[in-house]
Design an enzyme around this catalytic site. Structure first.
Site, short mmCIF file in Angstrom:
data_model
loop_
_atom_site.label_atom_id
_atom_site.label_comp_id
_atom_site.label_asym_id
_atom_site.label_seq_id
_atom_site.Cartn_x
_atom_site.Cartn_y
_atom_site.Cartn_z
N ARG A 189 31.56 49.28 48.78
CA ARG A 189 31.44 48.32 47.65
C ARG A 189 30.54 47.19 48.13
O ARG A 189 30.86 46.50 49.10
CB ARG A 189 32.81 47.78 47.24
N HIS A 207 29.09 51.43 38.57
CA HIS A 207 30.49 51.59 39.00
C HIS A 207 30.94 53.01 38.60
O HIS A 207 31.77 53.19 37.71
CB HIS A 207 31.34 50.52 38.32
N GLN A 234 34.79 54.07 38.45
CA GLN A 234 35.51 53.51 37.30
C GLN A 234 35.22 54.33 36.04
O GLN A 234 36.13 54.64 35.26
CB GLN A 234 35.08 52.05 37.08
N ASP A 264 34.15 44.17 29.70
CA ASP A 264 34.27 43.83 31.13
C ASP A 264 34.10 42.32 31.22
O ASP A 264 33.68 41.67 30.25
CB ASP A 264 33.16 44.57 31.91
N CYS A 304 38.06 47.71 32.64
CA CYS A 304 38.18 48.16 34.03
C CYS A 304 39.09 47.26 34.85
O CYS A 304 39.60 47.68 35.88
CB CYS A 304 36.80 48.25 34.67
N ARG A 339 42.12 55.85 38.10
CA ARG A 339 41.23 55.64 39.23
C ARG A 339 41.69 56.50 40.40
O ARG A 339 40.89 57.11 41.11
CB ARG A 339 41.24 54.15 39.68
N1 NVA Z 1 31.55 43.90 36.45
C1 NVA Z 1 32.66 43.57 37.32
C2 NVA Z 1 33.52 44.77 37.53
C3 NVA Z 1 34.72 44.52 38.40
C4 NVA Z 1 35.51 45.76 38.66
C5 NVA Z 1 32.13 43.03 38.63
O1 NVA Z 1 31.13 43.57 39.14
O2 NVA Z 1 32.69 42.07 39.15
N1 CP Z 2 38.11 47.93 38.33
C1 CP Z 2 37.97 47.70 39.65
O1 CP Z 2 37.07 48.23 40.31
O2 CP Z 2 38.90 46.88 40.18
P1 CP Z 2 38.90 46.22 41.63
O3 CP Z 2 37.75 45.22 41.65
O4 CP Z 2 40.23 45.56 41.74
O5 CP Z 2 38.68 47.28 42.65
#
Ligand code: NVA
Ligand code: CP
Length: 305
Positions: free
Chosen positions: A102, A129, A132, A220, A260, A288
């Site tokens: 990540r 993502h 997800q 989101d 998500c 997930r």
């Molecule tokens: N768009 C959000 C998704 C979090 C799971 C982010 O990148 O923070």
């Molecule tokens: N939706 C998602 O990826 O959640 P986290 O940021 O908690 O991993």
């Protein structure tokens, strides 16, 4: 399929084969049927950003598959002090059977895959993502049946979630409509794919137009990880893009709502819509686990084992 870097790399058949395996693994877990398909294997999980769901579902998933997962915060790794990804990838490939990353730049996961010799899974970048959205597609199919011809609508920021939903939705035969403010459109490469793939794709500025006749409405956060300093300006830009009762009235009656998570009630979604759809949203979060276990099995399991 050697990696899961982005859904653009996967064929429709590969996506459905992950979803089918995810359904099977979910069924087995619910019925107490053990599936130690990755016994003795280790997954490294590199996090440059926070996480609740991704971290815990990957770690629990590896354990349920008979393997082990290592949480590697970039704060503690030498990569956080400037060791190049090319070197990190070559070293970790000698210890691990797979890695989940990540991070911010998509190029980093692409480089890890290029220089390393183990499967790489994208656990979220600024661009996409994919894990997800596999869970989202699984949840939609579980609730409303075959995806083909169903209308998926995303309202909000043209960010990593929007990019992956466009690709995943179109590749599985869904009609996809997106509403974002003008300056917050999805990625150009994704829009080019959407125009050229021969599917039904609509990019709007009007959220009501996008939601019209939708079977699934998705949103989101308005300020993703790394965009905290833009929060005030984003709150203004997105104020007309909230999922609320008026917007849901434009969708099909009984339409699903997905998020998500983490969710910011009163911003991208009202508390009452969130709670009315909490069953779907938390099933999505659960999925997930199952979808990622399917990805892990597809990528890590050795022939004949
Ligand atoms: N768009 C959000 C998704 C979090 C799971 C982010 O990148 O923070
Ligand atoms: N939706 C998602 O990826 O959640 P986290 O940021 O908690 O991993």
């Amino acid at each position: 399929m050697k990696h899961l870097l982005k859904l653009l790399d996967l064929s429709t058949e590969e996506i459905f084969s992950i979803l089918d395996l995810a359904d099977q693994l979910k069924y087995e877990r619910k019925h107490g049927i053990a599936h130690p398909l990755l016994s003795g294997m280790t997954l490294g999980m590199i996090f440059q950003k926070s996480s609740t769901r991704t971290r815990v579902s990957f770690e629990a998933g590896m354990y349920q598959l008979g393997g082990h997962a290592l949480f590697l915060s970039s704060r503690d790794l030498q990569i956080g002090r400037g060791e190049p990804v090319q070197d990190t990838a070559r070293v970790l490939s000698r210890y691990l059977d797979g890695v989940m990353i990540r991070t911010y730049a998509q190029q980093e996961v692409e480089d890890f895959a290029k220089f390393g010799s183990i499967p790489v899974i994208n656990g979220l970048t600024d661009f996409c993502h994919p894990c997800q959205v596999l869970a989202d597609l699984m949840t939609i199919r579980e609730k409303i049946g075959p995806l083909k011809g169903r209308k998926l609508c995303f309202i909000g920021d043209g960010n990593n979630m929007a990019n992956s939903l466009i690709v995943g939705g179109l590749k599985t035969g869904m009609e996809v409509s997106i509403a974002t403010p003008y300056g917050y459109r999805p990625n150009e490469a994704v829009l080019t794919f959407a125009k050229e793939c021969g599917g039904q794709f609509f990019l709007e500025s009007d959220p009501f137009l996008a939601a019209s006749g939708a079977d699934v409405v998705i949103t989101d956060t308005w300020a993703s990880m790394g965009q905290e300093s833009e929060k005030e300006e984003r709150l203004k830009a997105f104020k007309d893009y909230q999922i609320n009762a008026q917007l849901m009235a434009a969708a099909n009656s009984g339409a699903m709502v997905l998020h998500c998570l983490p969710a910011y009630r009163g911003q991208e979604i009202t508390d009452s819509i969130f709670e009315a759809h909490a069953g779907e949203i938390f099933e999505e979060a659960e999925n997930r686990l199952h979808a990622q276990k399917a990805v892990l099995v597809k990528l890590l399991k050795k022939e004949g084992k």
